[in-house]
Write a protein that holds these residues in place. Structure first.
Motif, PDB file in Angstrom:
ATOM      1  N   PRO A 226      -7.491  -4.830  -4.816  1.00  0.00           N
ATOM      2  CA  PRO A 226      -6.707  -3.892  -5.639  1.00  0.00           C
ATOM      3  C   PRO A 226      -6.321  -2.599  -4.918  1.00  0.00           C
ATOM      4  O   PRO A 226      -5.220  -2.089  -5.129  1.00  0.00           O
ATOM      5  CB  PRO A 226      -7.642  -3.611  -6.815  1.00  0.00           C
ATOM      6  CG  PRO A 226      -8.417  -4.881  -6.961  1.00  0.00           C
ATOM      7  CD  PRO A 226      -8.629  -5.393  -5.557  1.00  0.00           C
ATOM      8  N   ARG A 227      -7.165  -2.105  -4.031  1.00  0.00           N
ATOM      9  CA  ARG A 227      -6.844  -0.849  -3.342  1.00  0.00           C
ATOM     10  C   ARG A 227      -5.588  -0.983  -2.471  1.00  0.00           C
ATOM     11  O   ARG A 227      -4.941   0.014  -2.137  1.00  0.00           O
ATOM     12  CB  ARG A 227      -8.022  -0.350  -2.511  1.00  0.00           C
ATOM     13  CG  ARG A 227      -8.412  -1.266  -1.370  1.00  0.00           C
ATOM     14  CD  ARG A 227      -9.730  -0.843  -0.708  1.00  0.00           C
ATOM     15  NE  ARG A 227     -10.201  -1.852   0.220  1.00  0.00           N
ATOM     16  CZ  ARG A 227      -9.890  -1.892   1.503  1.00  0.00           C
ATOM     17  NH1 ARG A 227      -9.099  -0.967   2.032  1.00  0.00           N
ATOM     18  NH2 ARG A 227     -10.368  -2.846   2.279  1.00  0.00           N
ATOM     19  N   HIS A 228      -5.250  -2.230  -2.116  1.00  0.00           N
ATOM     20  CA  HIS A 228      -4.069  -2.430  -1.273  1.00  0.00           C
ATOM     21  C   HIS A 228      -2.754  -2.328  -2.043  1.00  0.00           C
ATOM     22  O   HIS A 228      -1.691  -2.280  -1.443  1.00  0.00           O
ATOM     23  CB  HIS A 228      -4.133  -3.810  -0.592  1.00  0.00           C
ATOM     24  CG  HIS A 228      -5.226  -3.920   0.422  1.00  0.00           C
ATOM     25  ND1 HIS A 228      -6.231  -4.853   0.326  1.00  0.00           N
ATOM     26  CD2 HIS A 228      -5.477  -3.192   1.534  1.00  0.00           C
ATOM     27  CE1 HIS A 228      -7.056  -4.703   1.359  1.00  0.00           C
ATOM     28  NE2 HIS A 228      -6.620  -3.710   2.100  1.00  0.00           N
ATOM     29  N   GLU A 232       1.801   0.786   1.024  1.00  0.00           N
ATOM     30  CA  GLU A 232       3.185   0.363   1.226  1.00  0.00           C
ATOM     31  C   GLU A 232       3.322  -0.767   2.251  1.00  0.00           C
ATOM     32  O   GLU A 232       4.056  -1.729   2.050  1.00  0.00           O
ATOM     33  CB  GLU A 232       4.006   1.573   1.687  1.00  0.00           C
ATOM     34  CG  GLU A 232       5.423   1.595   1.150  1.00  0.00           C
ATOM     35  CD  GLU A 232       6.153   2.867   1.572  1.00  0.00           C
ATOM     36  OE1 GLU A 232       7.281   2.740   2.087  1.00  0.00           O
ATOM     37  OE2 GLU A 232       5.576   3.978   1.407  1.00  0.00           O
ATOM     38  N   LYS A 233       2.578  -0.632   3.349  1.00  0.00           N
ATOM     39  CA  LYS A 233       2.661  -1.615   4.427  1.00  0.00           C
ATOM     40  C   LYS A 233       2.213  -2.994   3.933  1.00  0.00           C
ATOM     41  O   LYS A 233       2.885  -4.002   4.164  1.00  0.00           O
ATOM     42  CB  LYS A 233       1.785  -1.143   5.596  1.00  0.00           C
ATOM     43  CG  LYS A 233       1.901  -1.999   6.856  1.00  0.00           C
ATOM     44  CD  LYS A 233       1.165  -1.314   8.019  1.00  0.00           C
ATOM     45  CE  LYS A 233       1.162  -2.168   9.282  1.00  0.00           C
ATOM     46  NZ  LYS A 233       0.303  -3.371   9.162  1.00  0.00           N
ATOM     47  N   VAL A 234       1.098  -3.019   3.230  1.00  0.00           N
ATOM     48  CA  VAL A 234       0.563  -4.291   2.714  1.00  0.00           C
ATOM     49  C   VAL A 234       1.546  -4.921   1.724  1.00  0.00           C
ATOM     50  O   VAL A 234       1.807  -6.124   1.768  1.00  0.00           O
ATOM     51  CB  VAL A 234      -0.823  -4.075   2.046  1.00  0.00           C
ATOM     52  CG1 VAL A 234      -1.327  -5.376   1.433  1.00  0.00           C
ATOM     53  CG2 VAL A 234      -1.825  -3.547   3.057  1.00  0.00           C
ATOM     54  N   VAL A 235       2.098  -4.094   0.845  1.00  0.00           N
ATOM     55  CA  VAL A 235       3.060  -4.590  -0.147  1.00  0.00           C
ATOM     56  C   VAL A 235       4.290  -5.174   0.557  1.00  0.00           C
ATOM     57  O   VAL A 235       4.728  -6.288   0.256  1.00  0.00           O
ATOM     58  CB  VAL A 235       3.467  -3.476  -1.143  1.00  0.00           C
ATOM     59  CG1 VAL A 235       4.624  -3.926  -2.036  1.00  0.00           C
ATOM     60  CG2 VAL A 235       2.276  -3.074  -2.000  1.00  0.00           C
ATOM     61  N   PHE A 244       2.571 -10.500  -7.923  1.00  0.00           N
ATOM     62  CA  PHE A 244       1.998  -9.202  -8.286  1.00  0.00           C
ATOM     63  C   PHE A 244       2.589  -8.097  -7.391  1.00  0.00           C
ATOM     64  O   PHE A 244       2.983  -7.027  -7.872  1.00  0.00           O
ATOM     65  CB  PHE A 244       0.478  -9.276  -8.097  1.00  0.00           C
ATOM     66  CG  PHE A 244      -0.301  -8.247  -8.872  1.00  0.00           C
ATOM     67  CD1 PHE A 244      -1.014  -8.619 -10.011  1.00  0.00           C
ATOM     68  CD2 PHE A 244      -0.352  -6.920  -8.475  1.00  0.00           C
ATOM     69  CE1 PHE A 244      -1.748  -7.678 -10.734  1.00  0.00           C
ATOM     70  CE2 PHE A 244      -1.080  -5.977  -9.196  1.00  0.00           C
ATOM     71  CZ  PHE A 244      -1.780  -6.357 -10.329  1.00  0.00           C
ATOM     72  N   LEU A 245       2.660  -8.382  -6.093  1.00  0.00           N
ATOM     73  CA  LEU A 245       3.155  -7.373  -5.147  1.00  0.00           C
ATOM     74  C   LEU A 245       4.663  -7.205  -5.248  1.00  0.00           C
ATOM     75  O   LEU A 245       5.202  -6.125  -5.009  1.00  0.00           O
ATOM     76  CB  LEU A 245       2.745  -7.733  -3.720  1.00  0.00           C
ATOM     77  CG  LEU A 245       1.226  -7.811  -3.479  1.00  0.00           C
ATOM     78  CD1 LEU A 245       0.927  -8.096  -2.022  1.00  0.00           C
ATOM     79  CD2 LEU A 245       0.516  -6.534  -3.918  1.00  0.00           C
ATOM     80  N   GLU A 246       5.352  -8.290  -5.647  1.00  0.00           N
ATOM     81  CA  GLU A 246       6.791  -8.224  -5.894  1.00  0.00           C
ATOM     82  C   GLU A 246       7.057  -7.214  -7.025  1.00  0.00           C
ATOM     83  O   GLU A 246       7.996  -6.419  -6.959  1.00  0.00           O
ATOM     84  CB  GLU A 246       7.242  -9.629  -6.312  1.00  0.00           C
ATOM     85  CG  GLU A 246       8.713  -9.898  -6.221  1.00  0.00           C
ATOM     86  CD  GLU A 246       9.211 -10.281  -4.828  1.00  0.00           C
ATOM     87  OE1 GLU A 246       9.325 -11.477  -4.556  1.00  0.00           O
ATOM     88  OE2 GLU A 246       9.500  -9.372  -4.044  1.00  0.00           O
ATOM     89  N   CYS A 247       6.206  -7.240  -8.042  1.00  0.00           N
ATOM     90  CA  CYS A 247       6.312  -6.288  -9.161  1.00  0.00           C
ATOM     91  C   CYS A 247       6.096  -4.859  -8.685  1.00  0.00           C
ATOM     92  O   CYS A 247       6.823  -3.947  -9.063  1.00  0.00           O
ATOM     93  CB  CYS A 247       5.258  -6.588 -10.233  1.00  0.00           C
ATOM     94  SG  CYS A 247       5.603  -8.051 -11.189  1.00  0.00           S
ATOM     95  N   ILE A 248       5.056  -4.696  -7.877  1.00  0.00           N
ATOM     96  CA  ILE A 248       4.735  -3.356  -7.366  1.00  0.00           C
ATOM     97  C   ILE A 248       5.909  -2.803  -6.553  1.00  0.00           C
ATOM     98  O   ILE A 248       6.295  -1.648  -6.687  1.00  0.00           O
ATOM     99  CB  ILE A 248       3.457  -3.410  -6.486  1.00  0.00           C
ATOM    100  CG1 ILE A 248       2.294  -3.977  -7.292  1.00  0.00           C
ATOM    101  CG2 ILE A 248       3.167  -2.040  -5.865  1.00  0.00           C
ATOM    102  CD1 ILE A 248       1.287  -3.049  -7.850  1.00  0.00           C
TER     103      ILE A 248
END
Length: 259
Positions: A226-228, A232-235, A244-248
């Motif tokens: 969750p901390r990732h 920005e880089k991880v996303v 989930f990351l597409e949403c973020i």
């Protein structure tokens, strides 16, 4: 014996859905209903189906899945053909109503192209959920209730046997993910208002399901935590694999302020 196998499928009766949840007390009736059990079962079954899997993994793509993607591609093309109009207010561009009226007229035809001929009677019932899934044309808003209607649309297609058990991953990764892309394009193009947004209580004003199915995708992931989600880089490196990351990523695009 052979005669039993040849028996026609049970006759199903279809009806145009009407609004049944009008007051708080109706919610209890809904939660006791078979429809609610089917709907929740559908969401949870898909949740298991995508557990620990990436969007980019291999899965079976059946003909009905291809047809649903084609339907969504048509909706996408209509956005291109219906540019926003000049108007005094920034939000709720009225061109959305033009786009929506096209769907309103064509929905049954679009659905009929996805379902086999012998189920043609189901088209008017199923089409209503499709029409409800893209936002409200009066208010020019979109929210999680509209998304819920799209899940109901897919659930109906499972109930009538158009989509099957082995379509599970494709339902989420191919159809639902394409739906999200088209909805994001609608939201951006026509500057749609978030419907019934609870502000701070939801990460996203518009979507809910990709956080459920998207978190299932991340179960047992060796290093994404969750901390990732605020990294920005991880996303940027992983959003094509994880809903989930597409949403973020989309939230960071459309919302300002510190995340």
């Amino acid at each position: 014996g052979a005669s039993e196998e040849a028996a026609p499928p049970l006759q199903q009766n279809f009806m145009i859905p009407r609004k049944e949840i009008n007051m708080v007390s109706d919610m209890a009736k809904w939660k006791r209903s078979q429809a609610y059990a089917d709907y929740m079962g559908f969401i949870l079954t898909l949740n298991e189906g995508v557990r620990g899997k990436k969007l980019t993994c291999e899965y079976k793509v059946s003909e009905p899945i291809e047809k649903l993607v084609a339907l969504l591609n048509t909706l996408d093309r209509w956005i291109d053909e219906t540019p926003p109009v000049d108007q005094p207010s920034r939000f709720g561009n009225k061109a959305f109503r033009t786009w929506y009226s096209k769907l309103d007229q064509e929905a049954e035809k679009l659905v009929a192209a996805v379902i086999p001929k012998h189920l043609a009677d189901a088209a008017p019932e199923v089409a209503l959920y499709l029409k409800e899934s893209v936002g409200n044309s009066t208010r020019i808003d979109y929210g999680t209730g509209h998304e819920a209607a799209f899940a109901a649309f897919l659930c109906c297609l499972c109930k009538i046997g158009v989509l099957r058990v082995d379509d599970q991953m494709a339902i989420v990764f191919k159809v639902f993910n394409r739906y999200l892309e088209v909805m994001r394009k609608l939201q951006k193009t026509y500057r749609m208002e978030p419907a019934g947004s609870q502000g701070v209580w939801g990460l996203d004003d518009f979507q809910f399901l990709p956080f459920i199915w998207g978190s299932s995708q991340l179960i047992d992931h060796p290093n994404l935590e969750p901390r990732h989600f605020v990294d920005e880089k991880v996303v940027n490196e992983n959003h094509k694999d994880f809903m989930f990351l597409e949403c973020i990523l989309f939230i960071t695009e459309v919302r300002s302020g510190k995340f």
